[in-house]
Design a protein around this motif. Structure first.
Motif, PDB file in Angstrom:
ATOM      1  N   GLN A   1      11.266  43.333  69.233  1.00  0.00           N
ATOM      2  CA  GLN A   1      12.251  42.633  70.058  1.00  0.00           C
ATOM      3  C   GLN A   1      12.520  41.255  69.461  1.00  0.00           C
ATOM      4  OE1 GLN A   1      11.004  42.103  74.095  1.00  0.00           O
ATOM      5  NE2 GLN A   1      12.856  41.023  74.702  1.00  0.00           N
ATOM      6  N   VAL A   2      13.797  40.955  69.240  1.00  0.00           N
ATOM      7  CA  VAL A   2      14.180  39.679  68.653  1.00  0.00           C
ATOM      8  C   VAL A   2      14.178  38.597  69.722  1.00  0.00           C
ATOM      9  CG1 VAL A   2      16.048  38.415  67.554  1.00  0.00           C
ATOM     10  CG2 VAL A   2      15.578  40.771  66.868  1.00  0.00           C
ATOM     11  N   GLN A   3      13.556  37.493  69.388  1.00  0.00           N
ATOM     12  CA  GLN A   3      13.556  36.348  70.298  1.00  0.00           C
ATOM     13  C   GLN A   3      13.656  35.053  69.509  1.00  0.00           C
ATOM     14  OE1 GLN A   3       9.952  36.821  72.793  1.00  0.00           O
ATOM     15  NE2 GLN A   3      11.343  36.725  74.538  1.00  0.00           N
ATOM     16  N   LEU A   4      14.489  34.148  70.001  1.00  0.00           N
ATOM     17  CA  LEU A   4      14.493  32.770  69.529  1.00  0.00           C
ATOM     18  C   LEU A   4      14.287  31.907  70.763  1.00  0.00           C
ATOM     19  CD1 LEU A   4      16.408  34.273  67.310  1.00  0.00           C
ATOM     20  CD2 LEU A   4      16.966  31.931  66.684  1.00  0.00           C
ATOM     21  N   VAL A   5      13.216  31.163  70.772  1.00  0.00           N
ATOM     22  CA  VAL A   5      12.864  30.383  71.948  1.00  0.00           C
ATOM     23  C   VAL A   5      12.881  28.900  71.597  1.00  0.00           C
ATOM     24  CG1 VAL A   5      11.131  29.960  73.714  1.00  0.00           C
ATOM     25  CG2 VAL A   5      11.454  32.279  72.819  1.00  0.00           C
ATOM     26  N   GLU A   6      13.827  28.183  72.224  1.00  0.00           N
ATOM     27  CA  GLU A   6      13.938  26.743  72.005  1.00  0.00           C
ATOM     28  C   GLU A   6      13.088  25.990  73.011  1.00  0.00           C
ATOM     29  OE1 GLU A   6      18.415  28.107  71.397  1.00  0.00           O
ATOM     30  OE2 GLU A   6      16.866  28.473  72.908  1.00  0.00           O
ATOM     31  N   SER A   7      12.638  24.824  72.614  1.00  0.00           N
ATOM     32  CA  SER A   7      11.897  23.946  73.523  1.00  0.00           C
ATOM     33  C   SER A   7      12.089  22.507  73.082  1.00  0.00           C
ATOM     34  CB  SER A   7      10.407  24.294  73.542  1.00  0.00           C
ATOM     35  OG  SER A   7       9.843  24.144  72.261  1.00  0.00           O
ATOM     36  N   GLY A   8      11.786  21.579  73.996  1.00  0.00           N
ATOM     37  CA  GLY A   8      11.822  20.168  73.647  1.00  0.00           C
ATOM     38  C   GLY A   8      12.984  19.388  74.211  1.00  0.00           C
ATOM     39  N   GLY A   9      13.909  20.065  74.889  1.00  0.00           N
ATOM     40  CA  GLY A   9      15.024  19.352  75.470  1.00  0.00           C
ATOM     41  C   GLY A   9      14.598  18.510  76.665  1.00  0.00           C
ATOM     42  N   GLY A  10      15.535  17.689  77.137  1.00  0.00           N
ATOM     43  CA  GLY A  10      15.234  16.862  78.294  1.00  0.00           C
ATOM     44  C   GLY A  10      16.133  15.655  78.367  1.00  0.00           C
ATOM     45  N   LEU A  11      15.719  14.697  79.174  1.00  0.00           N
ATOM     46  CA  LEU A  11      16.474  13.459  79.381  1.00  0.00           C
ATOM     47  C   LEU A  11      15.855  12.355  78.532  1.00  0.00           C
ATOM     48  CD1 LEU A  11      18.544  11.725  80.970  1.00  0.00           C
ATOM     49  CD2 LEU A  11      16.752  11.409  82.709  1.00  0.00           C
ATOM     50  N   VAL A  12      16.717  11.634  77.824  1.00  0.00           N
ATOM     51  CA  VAL A  12      16.257  10.525  76.993  1.00  0.00           C
ATOM     52  C   VAL A  12      17.253   9.385  77.112  1.00  0.00           C
ATOM     53  CG1 VAL A  12      17.401  11.411  74.921  1.00  0.00           C
ATOM     54  CG2 VAL A  12      15.413   9.893  74.685  1.00  0.00           C
ATOM     55  N   GLN A  13      16.772   8.172  77.001  1.00  0.00           N
ATOM     56  CA  GLN A  13      17.650   7.006  77.057  1.00  0.00           C
ATOM     57  C   GLN A  13      18.345   6.790  75.717  1.00  0.00           C
ATOM     58  OE1 GLN A  13      15.297   3.651  78.359  1.00  0.00           O
ATOM     59  NE2 GLN A  13      15.514   4.229  80.512  1.00  0.00           N
ATOM     60  N   PRO A  14      19.504   6.164  75.723  1.00  0.00           N
ATOM     61  CA  PRO A  14      20.161   5.821  74.452  1.00  0.00           C
ATOM     62  C   PRO A  14      19.216   5.035  73.554  1.00  0.00           C
ATOM     63  CG  PRO A  14      21.662   5.457  76.268  1.00  0.00           C
ATOM     64  CD  PRO A  14      20.329   5.777  76.886  1.00  0.00           C
ATOM     65  N   GLY A  15      19.215   5.425  72.276  1.00  0.00           N
ATOM     66  CA  GLY A  15      18.306   4.822  71.321  1.00  0.00           C
ATOM     67  C   GLY A  15      16.975   5.525  71.219  1.00  0.00           C
ATOM     68  N   GLY A  16      16.710   6.450  72.112  1.00  0.00           N
ATOM     69  CA  GLY A  16      15.439   7.157  72.128  1.00  0.00           C
ATOM     70  C   GLY A  16      15.412   8.346  71.192  1.00  0.00           C
ATOM     71  N   SER A  17      14.305   9.091  71.262  1.00  0.00           N
ATOM     72  CA  SER A  17      14.081  10.225  70.361  1.00  0.00           C
ATOM     73  C   SER A  17      13.636  11.458  71.131  1.00  0.00           C
ATOM     74  CB  SER A  17      12.987   9.875  69.337  1.00  0.00           C
ATOM     75  OG  SER A  17      13.363   8.792  68.520  1.00  0.00           O
ATOM     76  N   LEU A  18      13.968  12.601  70.574  1.00  0.00           N
ATOM     77  CA  LEU A  18      13.481  13.898  71.057  1.00  0.00           C
ATOM     78  C   LEU A  18      13.245  14.786  69.844  1.00  0.00           C
ATOM     79  CD1 LEU A  18      15.707  14.982  74.107  1.00  0.00           C
ATOM     80  CD2 LEU A  18      13.276  14.406  74.159  1.00  0.00           C
ATOM     81  N   ARG A  19      12.353  15.751  70.011  1.00  0.00           N
ATOM     82  CA  ARG A  19      12.122  16.737  68.958  1.00  0.00           C
ATOM     83  C   ARG A  19      12.275  18.123  69.549  1.00  0.00           C
ATOM     84  NH1 ARG A  19       6.858  18.933  65.921  1.00  0.00           N
ATOM     85  NH2 ARG A  19       7.668  19.174  63.795  1.00  0.00           N
ATOM     86  N   LEU A  20      13.229  18.872  69.008  1.00  0.00           N
ATOM     87  CA  LEU A  20      13.444  20.256  69.435  1.00  0.00           C
ATOM     88  C   LEU A  20      12.699  21.207  68.502  1.00  0.00           C
ATOM     89  CD1 LEU A  20      17.303  20.248  70.132  1.00  0.00           C
ATOM     90  CD2 LEU A  20      15.432  19.626  71.673  1.00  0.00           C
ATOM     91  N   SER A  21      12.229  22.297  69.091  1.00  0.00           N
ATOM     92  CA  SER A  21      11.584  23.357  68.316  1.00  0.00           C
ATOM     93  C   SER A  21      12.236  24.685  68.658  1.00  0.00           C
ATOM     94  CB  SER A  21      10.093  23.439  68.638  1.00  0.00           C
ATOM     95  OG  SER A  21       9.422  22.243  68.331  1.00  0.00           O
ATOM     96  N   CYS A  22      12.248  25.582  67.691  1.00  0.00           N
ATOM     97  CA  CYS A  22      12.765  26.931  67.914  1.00  0.00           C
ATOM     98  C   CYS A  22      11.894  27.899  67.142  1.00  0.00           C
ATOM     99  CB  CYS A  22      14.204  27.043  67.468  1.00  0.00           C
ATOM    100  SG  CYS A  22      14.859  28.726  67.489  1.00  0.00           S
ATOM    101  N   ALA A  23      11.251  28.796  67.863  1.00  0.00           N
ATOM    102  CA  ALA A  23      10.385  29.790  67.245  1.00  0.00           C
ATOM    103  C   ALA A  23      11.073  31.151  67.284  1.00  0.00           C
ATOM    104  CB  ALA A  23       9.053  29.854  67.972  1.00  0.00           C
ATOM    105  N   ALA A  24      11.195  31.782  66.130  1.00  0.00           N
ATOM    106  CA  ALA A  24      11.826  33.094  66.022  1.00  0.00           C
ATOM    107  C   ALA A  24      10.761  34.171  65.866  1.00  0.00           C
ATOM    108  CB  ALA A  24      12.772  33.136  64.832  1.00  0.00           C
ATOM    109  N   SER A  25      11.001  35.302  66.518  1.00  0.00           N
ATOM    110  CA  SER A  25      10.098  36.441  66.368  1.00  0.00           C
ATOM    111  C   SER A  25      10.913  37.721  66.346  1.00  0.00           C
ATOM    112  CB  SER A  25       9.081  36.467  67.509  1.00  0.00           C
ATOM    113  OG  SER A  25       9.724  36.585  68.755  1.00  0.00           O
ATOM    114  N   GLY A  26      10.355  38.754  65.719  1.00  0.00           N
ATOM    115  CA  GLY A  26      11.037  40.034  65.672  1.00  0.00           C
ATOM    116  C   GLY A  26      12.174  40.103  64.669  1.00  0.00           C
ATOM    117  N   ILE A  27      12.302  39.111  63.791  1.00  0.00           N
ATOM    118  CA  ILE A  27      13.382  39.091  62.796  1.00  0.00           C
ATOM    119  C   ILE A  27      12.746  39.151  61.408  1.00  0.00           C
ATOM    120  CG2 ILE A  27      15.390  37.878  61.901  1.00  0.00           C
ATOM    121  CD1 ILE A  27      15.497  36.321  64.523  1.00  0.00           C
ATOM    122  N   ILE A  28      13.257  40.083  60.596  1.00  0.00           N
ATOM    123  CA  ILE A  28      12.718  40.243  59.249  1.00  0.00           C
ATOM    124  C   ILE A  28      13.568  39.454  58.265  1.00  0.00           C
ATOM    125  CG2 ILE A  28      12.274  41.897  57.401  1.00  0.00           C
ATOM    126  CD1 ILE A  28      11.783  44.000  59.559  1.00  0.00           C
TER     127      ILE A  28
END
Length: 116
Positions: A1-28
């Motif tokens: 089963q193919v899955q791409l799962v994103e994480s790390g989103g949210g609320l941040v103030q201007p000038g701030g930082s965030l880090r997004l991640s995406c893990a893929a599975s089931g894809i050759i």
């Protein structure tokens, strides 16, 4: 089963930082992985992509602020977002493209809001 799962989103103030991640599975044999975003009332646009060899491209509006990286062993792609602006507010989607047949797979998206 193919899955791409994103994480790390949210609320941040201007000038701030965030880090997004995406893990893929089931894809050759993934070739390119990337991040796209869609702001309210706008079309989905490319943010950054990276190949399996590490070659990356960015949309002009994020150059110098965002960094895409990848762990091929984990089939995971990251997006480090610094010096964020309100215009970066959008749903961010992960995409993986296979090496053979160039099939595209998408994640469900993660919301990023930049606001004070």
């Amino acid at each position: 089963q193919v899955q791409l799962v994103e994480s790390g989103g949210g609320l941040v103030q201007p000038g701030g930082s965030l880090r997004l991640s995406c893990a893929a599975s089931g894809i050759i044999s993934i070739n390119t992985m990337g991040w796209y975003r869609q702001a309210p009332g706008k079309e989905r646009e490319l943010v950054a992509t990276i190949t399996s060899s590490g070659s990356a491209i960015y949309v002009d509006s994020v150059k110098g602020r965002f960094t895409i990286s990848r762990d091929n062993a984990k089939n995971t792609v990251y997006l480090q977002m610094d010096s964020m602006k309100p215009d970066d507010t959008a749903v961010y989607y992960c995409k993986a493209t296979t090496r053979y047949a160039s099939m595209d797979y998408w994640g469900k998206g993660t919301l990023v809001t930049v606001s004070s």
